[in-house]
Design a protein around this motif. Structure first.
Motif, PDB file in Angstrom:
ATOM      1  N   LEU A 299      -1.306   2.517  -4.384  1.00 56.49           N
ATOM      2  CA  LEU A 299      -0.280   3.538  -4.204  1.00 56.49           C
ATOM      3  C   LEU A 299       0.889   2.911  -3.458  1.00 56.49           C
ATOM      4  O   LEU A 299       0.693   2.254  -2.420  1.00 56.49           O
ATOM      5  N   HIS A 300       2.117   3.129  -3.969  1.00 54.39           N
ATOM      6  CA  HIS A 300       3.299   2.526  -3.366  1.00 54.39           C
ATOM      7  C   HIS A 300       4.310   3.593  -2.970  1.00 54.39           C
ATOM      8  O   HIS A 300       4.188   4.770  -3.356  1.00 54.39           O
ATOM      9  N   VAL A 301       5.324   3.171  -2.215  1.00 48.92           N
ATOM     10  CA  VAL A 301       6.366   4.099  -1.757  1.00 48.92           C
ATOM     11  C   VAL A 301       7.013   4.804  -2.935  1.00 48.92           C
ATOM     12  O   VAL A 301       7.303   6.011  -2.877  1.00 48.92           O
TER      13      VAL A 301
ATOM     14  N   GLY B 134       9.543  18.231  -3.626  1.00 48.06           N
ATOM     15  CA  GLY B 134      10.183  18.362  -2.329  1.00 48.06           C
ATOM     16  C   GLY B 134       9.535  17.448  -1.310  1.00 48.06           C
ATOM     17  O   GLY B 134       8.513  16.798  -1.570  1.00 48.06           O
ATOM     18  N   ARG B 135      10.123  17.408  -0.139  1.00 49.57           N
ATOM     19  CA  ARG B 135       9.662  16.510   0.914  1.00 49.57           C
ATOM     20  C   ARG B 135       8.221  16.824   1.318  1.00 49.57           C
ATOM     21  O   ARG B 135       7.802  17.984   1.357  1.00 49.57           O
ATOM     22  N   ILE B 136       7.449  15.774   1.595  1.00 49.29           N
ATOM     23  CA  ILE B 136       6.074  15.952   2.088  1.00 49.29           C
ATOM     24  C   ILE B 136       6.139  16.751   3.380  1.00 49.29           C
ATOM     25  O   ILE B 136       6.843  16.374   4.322  1.00 49.29           O
TER      26      ILE B 136
ATOM     27  N   THR C  35       5.565   6.437   9.392  1.00 51.98           N
ATOM     28  CA  THR C  35       6.805   6.314  10.156  1.00 51.98           C
ATOM     29  C   THR C  35       7.923   7.208   9.651  1.00 51.98           C
ATOM     30  O   THR C  35       8.744   7.682  10.438  1.00 51.98           O
ATOM     31  N   GLU C  36       7.960   7.462   8.346  1.00 52.63           N
ATOM     32  CA  GLU C  36       9.043   8.262   7.776  1.00 52.63           C
ATOM     33  C   GLU C  36       8.634   9.716   7.544  1.00 52.63           C
ATOM     34  O   GLU C  36       9.488  10.576   7.337  1.00 52.63           O
TER      35      GLU C  36
ATOM     36  N   ALA D 249       3.160   2.048   1.323  1.00 50.35           N
ATOM     37  CA  ALA D 249       3.001   3.508   1.282  1.00 50.35           C
ATOM     38  C   ALA D 249       2.481   4.020   2.618  1.00 50.35           C
ATOM     39  O   ALA D 249       2.924   5.062   3.118  1.00 50.35           O
ATOM     40  N   ALA D 250       1.526   3.296   3.210  1.00 49.20           N
ATOM     41  CA  ALA D 250       0.987   3.703   4.509  1.00 49.20           C
ATOM     42  C   ALA D 250       2.086   3.696   5.568  1.00 49.20           C
ATOM     43  O   ALA D 250       2.209   4.632   6.363  1.00 49.20           O
TER      44      ALA D 250
END
Length: 376
Positions: free
Chosen positions: A241-243, A254-256, A303-304, A297-298
């Motif tokens: 899984l990637h960004v 929408g945003r997580i 952080t984001e 992804a982690a």
């Protein structure tokens, strides 16, 4: 299962499992704790071990009156033989031991349980202040259960559940009490805390961090975000899984949300009945060929975004070809938790569901079995 990636370079010369996991510590996979209870060897008397007999007697001291207590001890002693003189019937034992519960009291208890359940289920909300160390604490909000469907995201665990046996023993179930003898059945299980659908907690990666009994309960109820990479995983066992997968999800949904749990759906759970397909091992590369969550992804999620944890339907957060459990460390040392061996993620939508993690509250546990439920 915890990270299968820490494979010794000389795996081909690895000692037997008992040498790795026995004694006072592990040679390989030391971060696992195995049950020392590998089945009772004590001689039994007509189907009961002495330990089981005394355990039952102690329980009966609190549960039954003196007449029932002595009668059942006699029944257990005689095994399958005739019932002891004056031993009450099963129904009489229940009445004498526990006392009949008035109907009104029983209804009141059921109402109280329903009320408690409704109060316990909430949607994870605001996270901790920016820059705080550790997982954000979700803020519970009332959840209206009417119209919700429940999806079980948990594998049934039995002696045949696939485990990576360099680190983890197969589960063992042994029945020790029998209804024919004492009126009810119980079994003893010997299994690693990281078997089946289970939670990885911070102390799994580093001593001194939170253990299984210290996870904030409000973080065990969270908005569920499911990111699907099933088509890619079907073509590539070791995909990650990637960004970009997360950003694609956000473009659609929408945003997580803050306080969310992010689950990677690879379709891997469909393989669970075929151990060779669920845990494919490449002896040339000394690696498990299973998908995982990429470090990029982690990092993004930690952080984001402000999540309580993430997980996967495969048996490790890290891809099987990574020899260091990098993603485990990133997640768990931040104070958050992970879930491995999730099931049936394809039965829930990408967004809009609420995850409820029923984690066993094992005092001092480095992980624990869970019953993961999604309210849709």
């Amino acid at each position: 299962m915890c990270s299968p990636q820490i494979l010794a370079a000389a795996l081909a010369e690895a000692p037997p499992h008992d040498d790795l996991c026995g004694g006072h510590g592990h040679t390989v996979g030391a971060h696992h704790e195995h049950s020392a209870h590998d089945g009772h060897r004590a001689a039994t008397h007509r189907g009961h071990s002495a330990a089981a007999h005394h355990e039952h007697s102690a329980a009966m001291h609190h549960e039954h009156n003196a007449v029932t207590h002595h009668a059942e001890r006699a029944a257990a002693h005689h095994g399958h033989g005739a019932r002891a003189p004056h031993e009450p019937s099963a129904s009489a034992t229940h009445e004498h031991g526990r006392g009949a519960v008035p109907a009104a009291e029983g209804i009141g208890r059921r109402r109280a349980l329903r009320t408690a359940l409704g109060a316990a289920l909430g949607i994870a909300g605001a996270s901790a202040a920016a820059g705080a160390i550790g997982a954000p604490r979700a803020q519970a909000q009332p959840l209206n259960l009417s119209g919700f469907r429940v999806r079980d995201l948990t594998h049934a665990v039995g002696p045949d559940f696939p485990v990576f046996n360099l680190y983890v023993r197969q589960p063992v179930q042994r029945q020790v009490m029998f209804e024919e003898i004492i009126g009810f059945n119980t079994a003893e299980w010997t299994m690693n805390e990281h078997t089946g659908t289970h939670i990885d907690v911070p102390a799994h990666s580093q001593r001194g961090l939170a253990r299984a009994d210290a996870i904030p309960v409000e973080n065990l109820v969270a908005p569920l975000c499911v990111v699907r990479i099933t088509e890619r995983a079907a073509q590539d066992n070791t995909t990650e899984l990637h960004v970009e997968d997360l950003l694609d999800w956000e473009r659609r949904n929408g945003r997580i949300p803050d306080g969310a749990f992010v689950a990677m759906d690879t379709g891997w759970y469909h393989r669970v009945h075929d151990p060779a397909a669920y845990l494919p091992f490449d002896p040339l590369r000394l690696a498990l060929l299973i998908p995982g969550i990429g470090p990029d992804a982690a990092e993004f999620l930690l952080t984001e975004r402000s999540i309580v944890g993430f997980g996967t339907d495969s048996s490790s957060l890290d891809v099987g070809t990574r020899f260091e459990p990098m993603v485990h460390r990133m997640l768990l040392r931040s104070g958050r938790y992970g879930i491995e061996n999730l099931a049936a993620l394809d039965t829930v939508p990408e967004s809009g569901a609420t995850l409820v993690v029923g984690a066993a509250k094992l005092r001092g546990g480095f992980g624990a079995p869970v019953r993961a439920l999604a309210f849709v």
